[in-house]
Design a protein around this motif. Structure first.
Motif, PDB file in Angstrom:
ATOM      1  N   ASP A  15     -12.342   4.239   5.287  1.00 17.40           N
ATOM      2  CA  ASP A  15     -11.576   2.999   5.146  1.00 17.40           C
ATOM      3  C   ASP A  15     -10.344   3.295   4.305  1.00 17.40           C
ATOM      4  O   ASP A  15     -10.423   3.456   3.082  1.00 17.40           O
ATOM      5  N   LYS A  17      -7.671   1.433   3.687  1.00 22.62           N
ATOM      6  CA  LYS A  17      -6.880   0.352   3.104  1.00 22.62           C
ATOM      7  C   LYS A  17      -6.984   0.319   1.581  1.00 22.62           C
ATOM      8  O   LYS A  17      -6.470  -0.584   0.937  1.00 22.62           O
ATOM      9  N   GLU A  44     -10.250   4.047   9.841  1.00 19.56           N
ATOM     10  CA  GLU A  44      -9.579   2.754   9.767  1.00 19.56           C
ATOM     11  C   GLU A  44      -8.271   2.956   9.001  1.00 19.56           C
ATOM     12  O   GLU A  44      -8.227   2.924   7.775  1.00 19.56           O
ATOM     13  N   GLU A  46      -5.274   1.245   8.866  1.00 12.90           N
ATOM     14  CA  GLU A  46      -4.530   0.122   8.315  1.00 12.90           C
ATOM     15  C   GLU A  46      -3.094   0.538   8.020  1.00 12.90           C
ATOM     16  O   GLU A  46      -2.400   1.023   8.893  1.00 12.90           O
ATOM     17  N   ASP A  47      -2.630   0.419   6.763  1.00 16.04           N
ATOM     18  CA  ASP A  47      -1.218   0.706   6.476  1.00 16.04           C
ATOM     19  C   ASP A  47      -0.947   2.184   6.199  1.00 16.04           C
ATOM     20  O   ASP A  47       0.165   2.550   5.814  1.00 16.04           O
ATOM     21  N   ALA A  60       2.376   2.002   4.279  1.00 11.78           N
ATOM     22  CA  ALA A  60       2.239   2.038   2.824  1.00 11.78           C
ATOM     23  C   ALA A  60       3.180   3.105   2.264  1.00 11.78           C
ATOM     24  O   ALA A  60       3.697   3.949   3.005  1.00 11.78           O
ATOM     25  N   GLN A  88      -7.220  -2.958  13.438  1.00 13.17           N
ATOM     26  CA  GLN A  88      -7.569  -4.382  13.388  1.00 13.17           C
ATOM     27  C   GLN A  88      -6.671  -5.155  14.346  1.00 13.17           C
ATOM     28  O   GLN A  88      -5.458  -4.926  14.399  1.00 13.17           O
ATOM     29  N   HIS A  92      -8.802  -9.490   9.434  1.00  9.15           N
ATOM     30  CA  HIS A  92      -8.364  -8.392   8.548  1.00  9.15           C
ATOM     31  C   HIS A  92      -6.981  -7.883   8.915  1.00  9.15           C
ATOM     32  O   HIS A  92      -6.710  -6.683   8.884  1.00  9.15           O
ATOM     33  N   PHE A  95      -2.596  -6.629   6.198  1.00  8.62           N
ATOM     34  CA  PHE A  95      -1.560  -5.608   6.017  1.00  8.62           C
ATOM     35  C   PHE A  95      -0.377  -5.828   6.959  1.00  8.62           C
ATOM     36  O   PHE A  95       0.709  -5.284   6.744  1.00  8.62           O
ATOM     37  N   ARG A 276     -12.112  -1.451   0.176  1.00  9.09           N
ATOM     38  CA  ARG A 276     -11.777  -2.773  -0.360  1.00  9.09           C
ATOM     39  C   ARG A 276     -12.468  -3.794   0.532  1.00  9.09           C
ATOM     40  O   ARG A 276     -12.677  -3.548   1.711  1.00  9.09           O
ATOM     41  N   ASP A 278     -11.041  -6.663   1.276  1.00  9.92           N
ATOM     42  CA  ASP A 278      -9.899  -6.961   2.139  1.00  9.92           C
ATOM     43  C   ASP A 278      -8.669  -6.331   1.504  1.00  9.92           C
ATOM     44  O   ASP A 278      -8.747  -5.704   0.437  1.00  9.92           O
ATOM     45  N   HIS A 279      -7.547  -6.472   2.156  1.00  4.04           N
ATOM     46  CA  HIS A 279      -6.332  -5.779   1.736  1.00  4.04           C
ATOM     47  C   HIS A 279      -5.883  -6.166   0.324  1.00  4.04           C
ATOM     48  O   HIS A 279      -5.190  -5.395  -0.339  1.00  4.04           O
TER      49      HIS A 279
END
Length: 462
Positions: A15, A17, A44, A46-47, A60, A88, A92, A95, A276, A278-279
């Motif tokens: 994960d 994030k 995962e 994410e950013d 990020a 996502q 979620h 981001f 986390r 969530d973000h």
């Protein structure tokens, strides 16, 4: 390795994030994952994914570059770990939806987690994200499209109007978006099968789903199901140490589920390791701190239980004398990648706050002669300084040394923003309390004003 393993695929969830590891650290842990029995990764991003074009703003500060993603995939192949990317596409989405450019696509204005499924731009956004991720992950067998915890779905103004129509329902609203996303994957990326978390599907009536949970899903056409367990990140938003026994019991129960159903119904299991909730939430257990738990859970799945011989194998893999929370210093605390981080985080999590609390709240010299009343007025019996100051200085020196060691260890595995956040959340409050005591002692030790007739100047007339 047992030939009758109920879960043919065993994926470790990364994960990203929160506390995304450096690629150099992943190069160290991937071989360990493989040795412990993992044969895949659920990443995962994410950013941390290097989105391009209009999605570039999602990156990020320390997002992986395209070459780093390629290197991660290469390292995974070397360790025989099949990669399943996760993007996502419904819940979620913080981001993405936290950015002003996409804020208008929120289902509810004050809740950036959930995408508004009625907007055509929402689906276009998701398709763009999927296409960019699969461009760097060509040939993957699976793509996870998330879709868990789609909170507040149906509470946007457009949804409320849509739900007023007789044939519409929350279930239909949820399924229609999932179907649209999955259809894009199947149409534009043949050979890649979409995976989805099931929590939003559990309460949908069977006649509506068509897409006792395993039996229900099988009857609705899902012939290949996956399980999702957890090796960390599931027992508290600000948890720093995973409860290993809890996670072992969780996997023992999943084994019972697997052997009680038809053979090969559960195609695989994803050992989630949330970083986390969530973000926007705080960090929970760091990956190196969760490795002993992960090791135990993987070996349990491989050997069909966690008998004493399996426990000894895990301890051998990790170079530890016991799987219990290791209340040890960094020396001799293990030989696995990040074992020094594990040992130091354990020390700090178990003892920093309690040691400072003991000094400030249970030391009789502090509570009796340097209470908050005295500290505010910088008043102290001169003799009491020698009873308090040496212990406070010794405690500060000890923890400052350990924190410096941890910072050096963390720098090898994580980026600066992760280190800053973890230390500020878990170290700084206690250290500031300790430093504050010493500062007040120093000021109280300054030359005293002439004594008043009452001993202390209370500011009141006799």
């Amino acid at each position: 390795m047992s030939c009758s393993v109920p879960f043919k695929m065993r994926l470790v969830h990364l994960d990203l994030k929160g506390a995304p590891p450096k690629v150099s650290y992943l190069s160290e842990v991937f071989p360990l994952f493989h040795a412990l029995g993992a044969n895949g990764l659920l990443i995962e991003y994410e950013d941390m994914f290097p989105y391009e074009g209009r999605l570039r703003l999602l990156r990020a500060k320390h997002a992986y570059s395209p070459s780093e993603v390629t290197e991660i995939l290469h390292l995974a192949r070397l360790s025989e770990l099949e990669v399943v990317p996760l993007v996502q596409t419904f819940g979620h989405m913080e981001f993405v939806l936290k950015h002003e450019a996409f804020a208008h696509l929120r289902e509810v204005a004050l809740f950036p987690n959930t995408l508004n499924p009625h907007e055509a731009e929402s689906l276009a956004l998701v398709k763009d994200m999927i296409d960019q991720i699969l461009e760097l992950h060509r040939g993957v067998r699976w793509l996870h499209i998330g879709c868990d915890e789609v909170y507040y779905l149906g509470e946007g103004e457009t949804s409320k109007l849509w739900l007023q129509q007789e044939q519409n329902s929350h279930a239909k609203l949820c399924l229609s978006h999932m179907q649209a996303v999955a259809s894009h994957v199947l149409a534009q990326h043949p050979g890649t099968t979409p995976l989805v978390w099931d929590d939003m599907l559990r309460d949908i009536p069977q006649e509506q789903l068509k897409v006792f949970l395993m039996g229900k899903y099988q009857e609705c056409g899902f012939q290949r199901l996956w399980a999702a367990s957890a090796f960390k990140g599931a027992t508290g938003a600000n948890q720093t140490l995973p409860p290993v026994e809890h996670h072992i019991r969780n996997h023992e129960q999943w084994l019972q589920v697997a052997v009680s159903g038809p053979v090969d119904t559960l195609q695989g299991i994803i050992l989630t390791g949330w970083q986390r909730y969530d973000h926007f939430s705080v960090l929970c257990e760091l990956l190196p701190v969760g490795i002993p738990s992960l090791a135990a859970c993987l070996q349990l799945l491989v050997h069909g239980g966690f008998a004493e011989d399996v426990k000894l194998r895990v301890e051998h893999f990790l170079g530890v004398s016991s799987l219990e929370i290791m209340d040890t210093m960094s020396e001799g605390a293990g030989s696995f990648p990040g074992s020094d981080i594990h040992a130091l985080v354990t020390q700090i999590s178990l003892h920093l706050r309690s040691s400072v609390d003991t000094l400030l709240e249970r030391n009789r010299y502090v509570t009796g002669w340097f209470s908050p009343y005295h500290r505010r007025r910088k008043l102290i019996h001169p003799v009491m300084i020698q009873h308090i100051q040496p212990e406070a200085l010794s405690l500060l020196s000890r923890w400052s040394n350990l924190v410096q060691q941890l910072e050096v260890a963390l720098q090898l595995a994580f980026y600066p923003d992760t280190i800053e956040e973890w230390l500020e959340e878990n170290v700084l409050p206690s250290m500031q309390r300790l430093q504050g005591l010493l500062q007040d002692l120093g000021e109280a030790a300054a030359p005293l004003p002439p004594p008043t007739s009452s001993g202390w100047d209370t500011g009141q007339n006799p």
